[in-house]
Design a protein around this motif. Structure first.
Motif, PDB file in Angstrom:
ATOM      1  N   UNK A  35      46.787  -6.307 126.328  1.00  0.00           N
ATOM      2  CA  UNK A  35      46.214  -5.108 125.714  1.00  0.00           C
ATOM      3  C   UNK A  35      44.770  -5.279 125.270  1.00  0.00           C
ATOM      4  N   UNK A  36      44.338  -6.516 124.968  1.00  0.00           N
ATOM      5  CA  UNK A  36      42.977  -6.765 124.522  1.00  0.00           C
ATOM      6  C   UNK A  36      42.077  -7.243 125.663  1.00  0.00           C
ATOM      7  N   UNK A  37      42.583  -7.163 126.885  1.00  0.00           N
ATOM      8  CA  UNK A  37      41.817  -7.602 128.063  1.00  0.00           C
ATOM      9  C   UNK A  37      41.468  -9.081 128.000  1.00  0.00           C
ATOM     10  N   UNK A  38      42.302  -9.854 127.377  1.00  0.00           N
ATOM     11  CA  UNK A  38      42.061 -11.289 127.290  1.00  0.00           C
ATOM     12  C   UNK A  38      43.190 -12.022 127.998  1.00  0.00           C
ATOM     13  N   UNK A  39      43.437 -13.248 127.592  1.00  0.00           N
ATOM     14  CA  UNK A  39      44.452 -14.053 128.266  1.00  0.00           C
ATOM     15  C   UNK A  39      45.797 -13.895 127.563  1.00  0.00           C
ATOM     16  N   UNK A  40      46.772 -14.700 127.964  1.00  0.00           N
ATOM     17  CA  UNK A  40      48.079 -14.631 127.326  1.00  0.00           C
ATOM     18  C   UNK A  40      48.001 -15.132 125.899  1.00  0.00           C
ATOM     19  N   UNK A  41      48.908 -14.678 125.061  1.00  0.00           N
ATOM     20  CA  UNK A  41      48.877 -15.043 123.647  1.00  0.00           C
ATOM     21  C   UNK A  41      49.227 -16.514 123.428  1.00  0.00           C
ATOM     22  N   UNK A  42      50.063 -17.070 124.270  1.00  0.00           N
ATOM     23  CA  UNK A  42      50.511 -18.455 124.104  1.00  0.00           C
ATOM     24  C   UNK A  42      50.213 -19.240 125.369  1.00  0.00           C
ATOM     25  N   UNK A  43      48.983 -19.673 125.529  1.00  0.00           N
ATOM     26  CA  UNK A  43      48.586 -20.409 126.717  1.00  0.00           C
ATOM     27  C   UNK A  43      49.148 -21.818 126.735  1.00  0.00           C
ATOM     28  N   UNK A  44      49.244 -22.396 127.925  1.00  0.00           N
ATOM     29  CA  UNK A  44      49.834 -23.717 128.106  1.00  0.00           C
ATOM     30  C   UNK A  44      48.986 -24.840 127.528  1.00  0.00           C
ATOM     31  N   UNK A  45      47.734 -24.559 127.173  1.00  0.00           N
ATOM     32  CA  UNK A  45      46.883 -25.599 126.585  1.00  0.00           C
ATOM     33  C   UNK A  45      47.147 -25.801 125.097  1.00  0.00           C
ATOM     34  N   UNK A  46      47.839 -24.847 124.456  1.00  0.00           N
ATOM     35  CA  UNK A  46      48.129 -24.975 123.035  1.00  0.00           C
ATOM     36  C   UNK A  46      47.014 -24.497 122.129  1.00  0.00           C
ATOM     37  N   UNK A  47      46.085 -23.698 122.673  1.00  0.00           N
ATOM     38  CA  UNK A  47      44.936 -23.243 121.890  1.00  0.00           C
ATOM     39  C   UNK A  47      45.262 -22.085 120.957  1.00  0.00           C
ATOM     40  N   UNK A  48      46.329 -21.358 121.204  1.00  0.00           N
ATOM     41  CA  UNK A  48      46.673 -20.224 120.360  1.00  0.00           C
ATOM     42  C   UNK A  48      45.618 -19.129 120.430  1.00  0.00           C
ATOM     43  N   UNK A  49      45.287 -18.551 119.282  1.00  0.00           N
ATOM     44  CA  UNK A  49      44.321 -17.447 119.243  1.00  0.00           C
ATOM     45  C   UNK A  49      42.946 -17.866 119.745  1.00  0.00           C
ATOM     46  N   UNK A  50      42.584 -19.127 119.529  1.00  0.00           N
ATOM     47  CA  UNK A  50      41.312 -19.639 120.043  1.00  0.00           C
ATOM     48  C   UNK A  50      41.226 -19.452 121.548  1.00  0.00           C
ATOM     49  N   UNK A  51      42.341 -19.629 122.237  1.00  0.00           N
ATOM     50  CA  UNK A  51      42.375 -19.498 123.685  1.00  0.00           C
ATOM     51  C   UNK A  51      42.155 -18.082 124.171  1.00  0.00           C
ATOM     52  N   UNK A  52      42.294 -17.102 123.296  1.00  0.00           N
ATOM     53  CA  UNK A  52      41.999 -15.722 123.659  1.00  0.00           C
ATOM     54  C   UNK A  52      40.564 -15.332 123.327  1.00  0.00           C
ATOM     55  N   UNK A  53      40.027 -15.899 122.242  1.00  0.00           N
ATOM     56  CA  UNK A  53      38.734 -15.451 121.731  1.00  0.00           C
ATOM     57  C   UNK A  53      37.554 -16.284 122.200  1.00  0.00           C
ATOM     58  N   UNK A  54      37.782 -17.558 122.545  1.00  0.00           N
ATOM     59  CA  UNK A  54      36.669 -18.432 122.913  1.00  0.00           C
ATOM     60  C   UNK A  54      35.910 -17.861 124.109  1.00  0.00           C
ATOM     61  N   UNK A  55      34.605 -18.077 124.129  1.00  0.00           N
ATOM     62  CA  UNK A  55      33.757 -17.624 125.236  1.00  0.00           C
ATOM     63  C   UNK A  55      33.864 -16.113 125.441  1.00  0.00           C
ATOM     64  N   UNK A  56      34.002 -15.393 124.320  1.00  0.00           N
ATOM     65  CA  UNK A  56      34.094 -13.926 124.365  1.00  0.00           C
ATOM     66  C   UNK A  56      35.272 -13.443 125.197  1.00  0.00           C
ATOM     67  N   UNK A  57      36.335 -14.250 125.231  1.00  0.00           N
ATOM     68  CA  UNK A  57      37.520 -13.856 125.981  1.00  0.00           C
ATOM     69  C   UNK A  57      37.410 -14.048 127.478  1.00  0.00           C
ATOM     70  N   UNK A  58      36.325 -14.654 127.930  1.00  0.00           N
ATOM     71  CA  UNK A  58      36.159 -14.917 129.367  1.00  0.00           C
ATOM     72  C   UNK A  58      36.760 -16.286 129.665  1.00  0.00           C
ATOM     73  N   UNK A  59      38.059 -16.276 129.901  1.00  0.00           N
ATOM     74  CA  UNK A  59      38.851 -17.501 130.017  1.00  0.00           C
ATOM     75  C   UNK A  59      39.704 -17.411 131.266  1.00  0.00           C
ATOM     76  N   UNK A  60      40.373 -18.518 131.566  1.00  0.00           N
ATOM     77  CA  UNK A  60      41.173 -18.559 132.793  1.00  0.00           C
ATOM     78  C   UNK A  60      42.361 -19.494 132.666  1.00  0.00           C
TER      79      UNK A  60
END
Length: 247
Positions: A35-60
């Motif tokens: 819904x926020x045009x970002x990545x999954x809420x629980x990524x396999x790297x264990x980053x949590x919310x950081x994994x959605x917000x880092x790099x302005x949400x431009x993640x993979x």
């Protein structure tokens, strides 16, 4: 024989286009949304919310580049290869997840996938679903020091799990050790998954850590010591500034 020779020559030519200039590698990419045009809420790297917000949400999310979690936090420049729709610069993304698509190396957040396109061409690019791309690894750049986050599942003082955040440069963290003052030795922490490292019954703080890092595959291991990186009264969910950066 002539047809075979032509086909082989075509393969060699395509490989040269992908692996020649600037060390770009050919692959394929798709996207996944939220819904926020970002990545999954629980990524396999264990980053949590950081994994959605880092790099302005431009993640993979990545497949083989995940490398059992060692690839978490790496940065890549990704460019798609449809001249009519794709920008020359492409997008710079941070690896925060693991995922497999239709023979793809990258599953981009929708925000990142849209940046592959030329202005006003994102809708046309999304219609493809999967696109041919070329990529190269690039140094990560942040305005912050390296942080060690105490994972939310930690339980003071019996169980400690840590997650490195804002890893600069092109370094991979292959192991994390913690200093045991009573034994006067470095003790290896377990890689639980992704970039999450843990230890049962950790020593009393403040806690000293040692990271084993490499600048590229099969390179010499570099040891980085972080002194008093986490205080004695550490709390789950808090990210602590190490006052150090790998780059």
């Amino acid at each position: 024989m002539a047809c075979y020779s032509f086909f082989f020559s075509l393969i060699v030519l395509l490989a040269a286009v992908c692996h020649g200039q600037d060390a770009f590698v050919c692959s394929r990419a798709t996207y996944y949304g939220s819904p926020k045009c970002r990545a999954t809420e629980n990524g396999a790297c264990g980053f949590g919310e950081y994994g959605q917000a880092v790099n302005n949400g431009e993640v993979t999310g990545v497949s083989r580049l995940y490398r059992n979690g060692t690839g978490c936090g790496a940065c890549y420049q990704v460019r798609c290869r449809i001249p009519a729709h794709c920008s020359d610069e492409g997008v710079k993304v941070v690896v925060t997840d693991y995922g497999e698509g239709d023979h793809t190396d990258f599953i981009l957040s929708t925000r990142a996938y849209a940046k592959l396109a030329r202005p006003n061409m994102a809708e046309e690019l999304f219609a493809y679903g999967v696109v041919d791309i070329e990529y190269q690894r690039i140094p990560c750049r942040y305005r912050y020091n390296l942080f060690l986050k105490v994972h939310e599942r930690s339980n003071y003082p019996h169980y400690l799990a840590v997650v490195p955040l804002y890893k600069e440069g092109m370094y991979d963290i292959i192991a994390v050790e913690i200093w045991l003052e009573d034994c006067k030795e470095w003790w290896p922490m377990r890689r639980v998954f992704g970039t999450v490292f843990d230890l049962q019954n950790p020593p009393a703080g403040p806690l000293n850590f040692r990271l084993q890092v490499v600048a590229e595959a099969n390179a010499e291991v570099k040891l980085v010591q972080l002194t008093s990186a986490i205080p004695s009264d550490w709390k789950a969910g808090i990210a602590y500034d190490t006052a150090f950066q790998l780059n």
